[in-house]
Write a protein that holds these residues in place. Structure first.
Motif, PDB file in Angstrom:
ATOM      1  N   LEU A   1       4.545  65.316  77.152  1.00 20.64           N
ATOM      2  CA  LEU A   1       4.629  63.902  76.819  1.00 20.64           C
ATOM      3  C   LEU A   1       5.847  63.304  77.514  1.00 20.64           C
ATOM      4  O   LEU A   1       6.963  63.811  77.384  1.00 20.64           O
TER       5      LEU A   1
ATOM      6  N   SER B   1       1.196  61.828  79.919  1.00 15.75           N
ATOM      7  CA  SER B   1       0.982  62.984  79.040  1.00 15.75           C
ATOM      8  C   SER B   1       0.049  63.988  79.678  1.00 15.75           C
ATOM      9  O   SER B   1      -0.584  63.717  80.713  1.00 15.75           O
TER      10      SER B   1
ATOM     11  N   TRP C   1       4.930  56.818  73.791  1.00 16.22           N
ATOM     12  CA  TRP C   1       4.196  57.272  72.612  1.00 16.22           C
ATOM     13  C   TRP C   1       3.339  56.156  72.028  1.00 16.22           C
ATOM     14  O   TRP C   1       2.181  56.371  71.660  1.00 16.22           O
TER      15      TRP C   1
END
Length: 576
Positions: A82, A22, A89
């Motif tokens: 991302l 990220s 995640w």
């Protein structure tokens, strides 16, 4: 394991390869409600593709909701980088949750003051041991700025001088952050005037103190999202346009909902009661119709509560909203200049105003002292009708905001400008209302005048028995009518039985009534009750010119006449 670099977060693959997952993101503080019992979350700060820093609170309650999918969507929508790799995640979310953080911040579900801090969705001002962070709905437009405060003062603010209605609008914007300290309820100012009379220009100037024209809301949109918008504008000006586009039934509800300042009770999914939110604001509205005219479409009257919460000011300047167009050749040119100025310079004064208030020692004391002093200076005594007094207190608060802002150099006006302008506004409001009486009292007086006009040829001398007579009269220094209680009661009641009690209590307080039954307010003769009152005095005190001269000049004209001849000009009053 996650490693932190200047351009983002990295992890190590099974084969030892460093993989970026990220862009830059970190936890800045643990967030909770001021009592540290609720609203826990993480204040997250990140940078998007262009290096722009952003902040948002990740609620702990949201983490269990589909792995904070809502927060993930916000990150991606903002341009946060991302990786699309599997489990990225979940890995990032675990990192954020488990990151150690010693900083603490208070959560604010609405804009406005928290202690000595003023919180908005876009900025916070004020010093405190624990900072506050806005976590409420982003229902309202962002607060953005363009130009400097000096630019706004030079190109917009100075042109308000000599224009009471423009000063009124500006003072509404200034007073909104003060209302919490005064005990005054939320209220609205409605500028009423014809199309193209400058109403929108006044609102544009007021809105420019906070942001650009996107700061405006409409009555129709507010009907659907009133609570979210009100929370986002707590202690701030709420600008509402397109008054006539809101259905009358909705307007009836909206005024009370906005001014009562509390959200509806709602149930959560598990059946428990949800939180109730509270707000306090001042809203500025413009319209070509009055509330009374709007309610005529649904055959409804404006209630007393609405009249003191929704204060309607008709345009009264030499050029409608404007009185002084300064160096410009026409009102149109003047309005165009202000429009151009507010399009270019905005969003600076409100922030400077809050900064000034946050620096003051005990600002609430200063505000209360100033507005009470102004109210005492005005020529209307405090013993006028409670509803008129309520509105005058609110207008005095607006004047106080303008005077304090001028005194601190934020407004390019002279001391006294705001006070004088709001005094003119108060005068116009009272004149337009045509009375210092409460709304209910005005309605009773109006009803009594209609009955006197209707009955004046149906009243016979005392001790005379005439078919069709409503009651009797006598003259004992003053003209006195005596009406059977049943007839009087039936005439004054329109929708509720309490209207009779309100009418005779009001008549007694005004000295219009004769009674021999104390709190009953009626006059008993034998076994019958009557309402005995002074019709001529009522007409005189109300400034009405109903002709009652025949009671003095021809005291016996009905004695032997069962069917009195009523002049054609009075035929509308023939039915007694």
């Amino acid at each position: 394991m996650i490693s932190i670099k200047s351009d983002g977060l990295y992890t190590i693959s099974k084969d030892g390869q460093e993989i970026k997952i990220s862009g830059p993101i970190t936890v800045k503080a643990i967030v909770s409600s001021p009592d540290k019992r609720d609203d826990f979350g993480f204040l997250i700060e990140w940078k998007n593709y262009f290096g722009i820093s952003m902040r948002e609170v990740l609620s702990m309650g949201e983490i269990d909701d589909y792995s904070a999918r809502k927060f993930k969507k916000k990150l991606l929508s903002s341009g946060f980088q991302l990786s699309t790799r599997r489990n990225t995640w979940d890995l990032l979310l675990s990192y954020l949750i488990e990151s150690p953080c010693a900083e603490h911040a208070y959560s604010a579900r609405q804009s406005g003051w928290i202690g000595r801090q003023f919180v908005t969705p876009d900025w916070s001002i004020g010093k405190a041991q624990t900072p506050a962070v806005y976590i409420g709905d982003s229902a309202a437009a962002n607060l953005i700025k363009s130009g400097t405060l000096s630019d706004w003062q030079q190109h917009v603010g100075r042109y308000c001088r000599g224009n009471p209605m423009m000063i009124l609008a500006v003072c509404c914007a200034l007073a909104a952050p003060l209302i919490e300290w005064t005990g005054i309820e939320s209220f609205g100012i409605q500028i009423v005037g014809d199309s193209k009379s400058g109403k929108s220009t006044a609102m544009r100037v007021a809105a420019s103190m906070y942001s650009d024209q996107s700061y405006w809301e409409t009555w129709s949109s507010t009907a659907n999202g009133i609570e979210s918008i009100a929370r986002a504008r707590n202690h701030m000006l709420l600008c509402l346009d397109e008054f006539k586009q809101c259905p009358a039934q909705e307007m009836d509800r909206l005024i009370y909902h906005l001014c009562n300042g509390v959200s509806k009770l709602r149930s959560e999914r598990d059946g428990s009661l949800g939180k109730r939110h509270r707000w306090r604001t001042i809203f500025l509205s413009t319209g070509e119709l009055t509330l009374e005219e709007l309610f005529l479409t649904i055959n409804q009257k404006v209630s007393a509560g609405q009249a003191v919460r929704f204060i309607e000011i008709p345009t009264f300047g030499a050029f409608d909203v404007f009185d002084n167009i300064h160096e410009f050749s026409s009102a149109k040119e003047f309005a165009e200049h202000l429009g151009a100025g507010t399009n270019k310079y905005y969003g600076t004064l409100a922030k400077a105003w809050v900064e000034t208030l946050a620096r003051l020692d005990c600002p609430e004391d200063k505000v209360i002292t100033e507005y009470r002093s102004i109210r005492q200076e005005w020529p209307w005594s405090n013993d006028i009708g409670s509803q008129a007094n309520n509105v005058l207190d609110k207008l005095a608060l607006l004047a106080a905001a303008g005077e304090i802002g001028t005194n601190h150099g934020l407004l390019p006006w002279h001391l006294g400008d705001a006070k004088d302008a709001l005094k003119r506004v108060a005068t116009i409001w009272l004149d337009d209302r045509n009375s210092n009486e409460n709304v209910e009292s005005k309605r009773i007086a109006t009803k009594l005048l209609k009955l006197i006009n209707k009955w004046r040829h149906c009243i016979v001398p005392k001790d005379q028995n005439v078919d069709g007579a409503i009651g009797t009269f006598e003259i004992d220094q003053k003209l006195i009518w005596c009406i059977p209680q049943k007839i009087f009661r039936s005439a004054v009641i329109e929708s509720s039985s309490r209207e009779f009690r309100q009418a005779i209590n009001y008549m007694w307080k005004k000295g219009w009534l004769i009674t021999n039954e104390g709190d009953r307010r009626t006059f008993k003769i034998g076994n019958e009750r009557f309402v005995k009152f002074f019709p001529a005095q009522i007409c005189q005190d109300c400034g009405d010119s109903v002709d009652l001269s025949h009671f003095y000049n021809q005291p016996n004209h009905l004695i032997n006449n069962k069917y009195p001849i009523i002049p054609t000009s009075q035929s509308e009053n023939q039915e007694c």
